[in-house]
Design a protein around this motif. Structure first.
Motif, PDB file in Angstrom:
ATOM      1  N   THR A   1       0.833  -1.205   0.000  1.00 33.48           N
ATOM      2  CA  THR A   1       0.000   0.000   0.000  1.00 33.48           C
ATOM      3  C   THR A   1       0.863   1.248   0.000  1.00 33.48           C
ATOM      4  OG1 THR A   1      -1.775  -1.150   1.179  1.00 33.48           O
ATOM      5  CG2 THR A   1      -1.791   1.251   1.246  1.00 33.48           C
ATOM      6  N   VAL A   2       1.893   1.254   0.821  1.00 30.70           N
ATOM      7  CA  VAL A   2       2.805   2.397   0.886  1.00 30.70           C
ATOM      8  C   VAL A   2       3.499   2.599  -0.465  1.00 30.70           C
ATOM      9  CG1 VAL A   2       4.863   3.360   1.991  1.00 30.70           C
ATOM     10  CG2 VAL A   2       3.156   2.126   3.359  1.00 30.70           C
ATOM     11  N   ASN A   3       3.910   1.522  -1.093  1.00 33.57           N
ATOM     12  CA  ASN A   3       4.571   1.623  -2.400  1.00 33.57           C
ATOM     13  C   ASN A   3       3.652   2.241  -3.449  1.00 33.57           C
ATOM     14  OD1 ASN A   3       6.911   0.468  -1.394  1.00 33.57           O
ATOM     15  ND2 ASN A   3       6.357  -1.605  -2.017  1.00 33.57           N
ATOM     16  N   TRP A   4       2.371   1.855  -3.444  1.00 40.49           N
ATOM     17  CA  TRP A   4       1.418   2.432  -4.388  1.00 40.49           C
ATOM     18  C   TRP A   4       1.225   3.921  -4.126  1.00 40.49           C
ATOM     19  CZ3 TRP A   4      -1.962  -2.446  -3.798  1.00 40.49           C
ATOM     20  CH2 TRP A   4      -1.767  -3.304  -4.906  1.00 40.49           C
ATOM     21  N   ILE A   5       1.133   4.301  -2.853  1.00 40.26           N
ATOM     22  CA  ILE A   5       0.960   5.716  -2.504  1.00 40.26           C
ATOM     23  C   ILE A   5       2.142   6.539  -2.990  1.00 40.26           C
ATOM     24  CG2 ILE A   5       0.848   7.348  -0.574  1.00 40.26           C
ATOM     25  CD1 ILE A   5      -0.739   5.197   0.968  1.00 40.26           C
ATOM     26  N   VAL A   6       3.340   6.031  -2.745  1.00 38.59           N
ATOM     27  CA  VAL A   6       4.555   6.733  -3.179  1.00 38.59           C
ATOM     28  C   VAL A   6       4.583   6.859  -4.698  1.00 38.59           C
ATOM     29  CG1 VAL A   6       7.075   6.586  -3.284  1.00 38.59           C
ATOM     30  CG2 VAL A   6       5.889   6.082  -1.136  1.00 38.59           C
ATOM     31  N   GLU A   7       4.169   5.807  -5.393  1.00 42.88           N
ATOM     32  CA  GLU A   7       4.153   5.851  -6.859  1.00 42.88           C
ATOM     33  C   GLU A   7       3.188   6.918  -7.378  1.00 42.88           C
ATOM     34  OE1 GLU A   7       2.392   3.098 -10.399  1.00 42.88           O
ATOM     35  OE2 GLU A   7       3.789   2.096  -9.032  1.00 42.88           O
ATOM     36  N   VAL A   8       2.009   6.986  -6.784  1.00 42.01           N
ATOM     37  CA  VAL A   8       1.018   7.974  -7.216  1.00 42.01           C
ATOM     38  C   VAL A   8       1.530   9.390  -6.992  1.00 42.01           C
ATOM     39  CG1 VAL A   8      -1.262   8.942  -6.701  1.00 42.01           C
ATOM     40  CG2 VAL A   8      -0.973   6.464  -6.903  1.00 42.01           C
ATOM     41  N   ILE A   9       2.154   9.628  -5.844  1.00 47.34           N
ATOM     42  CA  ILE A   9       2.634  10.972  -5.510  1.00 47.34           C
ATOM     43  C   ILE A   9       3.861  11.349  -6.338  1.00 47.34           C
ATOM     44  CG2 ILE A   9       3.700  12.363  -3.696  1.00 47.34           C
ATOM     45  CD1 ILE A   9       0.715  12.120  -3.317  1.00 47.34           C
ATOM     46  N   ARG A  10       4.861  10.475  -6.369  1.00 45.55           N
ATOM     47  CA  ARG A  10       6.151  10.848  -6.963  1.00 45.55           C
ATOM     48  C   ARG A  10       6.236  10.617  -8.466  1.00 45.55           C
ATOM     49  NH1 ARG A  10      10.357   8.652  -2.264  1.00 45.55           N
ATOM     50  NH2 ARG A  10       9.661  10.119  -0.623  1.00 45.55           N
ATOM     51  N   LYS A  11       5.581   9.575  -8.964  1.00 46.30           N
ATOM     52  CA  LYS A  11       5.695   9.268 -10.394  1.00 46.30           C
ATOM     53  C   LYS A  11       4.521   9.803 -11.213  1.00 46.30           C
ATOM     54  CE  LYS A  11       8.539   5.124  -9.782  1.00 46.30           C
ATOM     55  NZ  LYS A  11       8.671   3.673 -10.073  1.00 46.30           N
ATOM     56  N   ARG A  12       3.331   9.765 -10.627  1.00 45.57           N
ATOM     57  CA  ARG A  12       2.155  10.221 -11.372  1.00 45.57           C
ATOM     58  C   ARG A  12       1.775  11.659 -11.039  1.00 45.57           C
ATOM     59  NH1 ARG A  12      -1.991   4.992 -11.231  1.00 45.57           N
ATOM     60  NH2 ARG A  12      -0.397   3.360 -11.193  1.00 45.57           N
ATOM     61  N   GLY A  13       2.365  12.220  -9.970  1.00 47.66           N
ATOM     62  CA  GLY A  13       2.013  13.581  -9.564  1.00 47.66           C
ATOM     63  C   GLY A  13       0.549  13.714  -9.210  1.00 47.66           C
ATOM     64  N   GLY A  14      -0.022  12.664  -8.603  1.00 50.74           N
ATOM     65  CA  GLY A  14      -1.456  12.622  -8.339  1.00 50.74           C
ATOM     66  C   GLY A  14      -1.847  13.034  -6.936  1.00 50.74           C
ATOM     67  N   VAL A  15      -3.119  12.813  -6.646  1.00 51.19           N
ATOM     68  CA  VAL A  15      -3.700  13.141  -5.346  1.00 51.19           C
ATOM     69  C   VAL A  15      -4.090  11.838  -4.652  1.00 51.19           C
ATOM     70  CG1 VAL A  15      -5.547  14.372  -4.137  1.00 51.19           C
ATOM     71  CG2 VAL A  15      -4.599  15.296  -6.273  1.00 51.19           C
ATOM     72  N   VAL A  16      -3.646  11.661  -3.414  1.00 47.87           N
ATOM     73  CA  VAL A  16      -3.973  10.466  -2.637  1.00 47.87           C
ATOM     74  C   VAL A  16      -4.898  10.861  -1.488  1.00 47.87           C
ATOM     75  CG1 VAL A  16      -3.082   8.672  -1.102  1.00 47.87           C
ATOM     76  CG2 VAL A  16      -1.852   9.244  -3.195  1.00 47.87           C
ATOM     77  N   GLY A  17      -6.011  10.134  -1.354  1.00 50.55           N
ATOM     78  CA  GLY A  17      -6.945  10.366  -0.259  1.00 50.55           C
ATOM     79  C   GLY A  17      -6.791   9.311   0.815  1.00 50.55           C
ATOM     80  N   ILE A  18      -6.618   9.755   2.062  1.00 49.25           N
ATOM     81  CA  ILE A  18      -6.392   8.839   3.185  1.00 49.25           C
ATOM     82  C   ILE A  18      -7.370   9.154   4.313  1.00 49.25           C
ATOM     83  CG2 ILE A  18      -4.754   8.071   4.945  1.00 49.25           C
ATOM     84  CD1 ILE A  18      -2.500   8.833   3.056  1.00 49.25           C
ATOM     85  N   PHE A  19      -8.036   8.138   4.827  1.00 49.84           N
ATOM     86  CA  PHE A  19      -8.847   8.297   6.032  1.00 49.84           C
ATOM     87  C   PHE A  19      -7.979   7.892   7.215  1.00 49.84           C
ATOM     88  CE2 PHE A  19     -12.114   7.774   2.745  1.00 49.84           C
ATOM     89  CZ  PHE A  19     -12.886   8.898   3.027  1.00 49.84           C
ATOM     90  N   ALA A  20      -7.433   8.895   7.899  1.00 53.01           N
ATOM     91  CA  ALA A  20      -6.432   8.655   8.939  1.00 53.01           C
ATOM     92  C   ALA A  20      -7.000   7.959  10.167  1.00 53.01           C
ATOM     93  CB  ALA A  20      -5.784   9.976   9.354  1.00 53.01           C
ATOM     94  N   GLU A  21      -8.341   7.940  10.308  1.00 57.12           N
ATOM     95  CA  GLU A  21      -8.955   7.229  11.435  1.00 57.12           C
ATOM     96  C   GLU A  21      -8.984   5.720  11.189  1.00 57.12           C
ATOM     97  OE1 GLU A  21     -12.644   9.723  12.750  1.00 57.12           O
ATOM     98  OE2 GLU A  21     -12.063  10.280  10.701  1.00 57.12           O
TER      99      GLU A  21
END
Length: 409
Positions: A112-132
């Motif tokens: 999951t962390v790897n996918w998030i990093v890929e979206v942010i750093r490689k795709r320049g996208g927006v990640v939505g997280i429910f921190a609760e």
């Protein structure tokens, strides 16, 4: 997870987030949500100043939260979602189209962390997280997952919070039907990349906690609003299962806007202001769902531990329960049906064929409630999910009981 398993998972599932599909979803389903729930957005102009990737963190009130919030974000959002929502091939296909990133509840997931990093750093996208990590049972912010702060520091991109107000009373977690009132969604910039880089993980977590703190009952008390529905209390027993008058477990029932105990006859009415009102001679001991829940979370563990002293008698039980087995996003298969019982040291299922399955509490991990009333946990390498035949059977009473017994060890 080893490298080969990671590669296989990538081959099986990869979030796409197609822009055309997001536009269709925003204009069709998003427009419906905005009109039906009368949503009022606040602070959306801040998106004009954010050109690169960012993380979006809303409070979590119900199943429609990501669609409500996402309809006001000008770019597609890759939502981190429970892998339990992706165990059917149809849902997996649809959630992949909107870029959903699967996450196993409670259990650490490097993929999951790897996918998030890929979206942010490689795709320049927006990640939505429910921190609760899950939707609230009483409209108050739940404790945040501490590792969220470490993830934000790793990403070093702007963090935007979205506070939903009125969403809990409009689509409570414990119900299958909606109530129409008013919803506000306020977007705020919490921290930018430079601030995240300079701050400690502990400092980030404290700022996030302060920004996310919210109580639905307090908000509604300050508003001149009414939530109109002929079924406001319907299925409230999934959240509030303990009677405050006789302290009986699983005897609470709901009918339309009334909430009553089958054991002692206590009955309250849940008004359009979401305050409990007395009916006849029955006292309304609590004003709000939040107050009742706080009492229940304090009283119930003591009752469970007291009942556990009799090792031969079940603490709680439910009949007609179906047990499924699977793992992560894989489809679940039915194992057995029978009587589910909780003892001081184990959960058992006495099956219709006469056999008994036993799960020692010491070996249970990641216990939780999915959606309204699916109780599940990991045992060994498998995920076990218990489904109840009636909608008045609370899975939450099982979760809180297991947590109380494991905490006492």
């Amino acid at each position: 997870m080893n490298g080969e398993a990671s590669m296989n998972m990538h081959a099986r599932y990869r979030p796409y987030n197609l822009r055309w599909f997001n536009r269709v979803l925003r204009w069709c389903f998003g427009s419906y949500l905005r009109l039906f729930f009368r949503i009022k957005p606040i602070g959306t102009e801040l998106f004009n100043g954010i050109k690169g990737p960012f993380v979006l963190i809303p409070n979590h009130q119900g199943i429609l939260d990501p669609f409500m919030v996402g309809s006001y974000v000008p770019r597609p959002v890759y939502w981190v979602t429970s892998d339990g929502n992706m165990r059917s091939n149809l849902l997996k296909f649809l959630l992949r189209l909107v870029g959903s990133i699967p996450k196993s509840k409670v259990i650490p997931d490097l993929e999951t962390v790897n996918w998030i990093v890929e979206v942010i750093r490689k795709r320049g996208g927006v990640v939505g997280i429910f921190a609760e990590g899950q939707a609230s049972w009483d409209g108050h912010t739940l404790p945040l997952i501490p590792s969220t702060a470490k993830l934000l520091k790793l990403l070093k991109v702007p963090v935007v919070t979205a506070q939903l107000r009125g969403a809990y009373y409009s689509q409570p977690r414990w119900s299958w039907n909606q109530r129409r009132g008013i919803i506000e969604i306020e977007f705020s910039l919490l921290m930018d990349g430079a601030e995240l880089k300079a701050a400690s993980a502990e400092g980030i977590l404290e700022r996030l906690k302060a920004a996310m703190e919210y109580d639905e009952a307090q908000w509604l008390a300050e508003q001149a609003l009414a939530f109109r529905s002929g079924r406001r209390a319907r299925h409230l027993e999934l959240a509030l299962f303990l009677c405050p008058s006789c302290q009986s477990v699983a005897t609470m029932r709901s009918f339309r806007n009334r909430f009553y105990c089958q054991n002692c006859g206590m009955v309250n009415r849940l008004g359009p202001d979401y305050l409990f009102k007395r009916v006849g001679s029955s006292e309304a001991r609590f004003s709000t769902i939040r107050e009742w829940n706080l009492w229940q979370e304090s009283a119930y563990p003591a009752l469970v531990r007291a009942a556990a002293r009799n090792a031969s008698k079940p603490i709680i039980s439910d009949t007609g329960v179906m047990l499924f087995k699977g793992r992560k996003m894989n489809p679940l298969r039915l194992l057995r049906t029978g009587v589910m019982a909780l003892y001081a040291d184990r959960i058992t299922l006495h099956t219709l064929s006469g056999t008994e399955l036993s799960f020692p509490l010491a070996d249970i991990e990641g216990a939780g409630v999915l959606k309204q009333q699916l109780f599940e946990f990991y045992f060994g390498k498998g995920l076990y999910q218990f489904r109840f035949p009636a909608r008045n059977q609370s899975a939450r009473k099982w979760l809180l009981a297991v947590q109380a017994l494991k905490a006492a060890d």
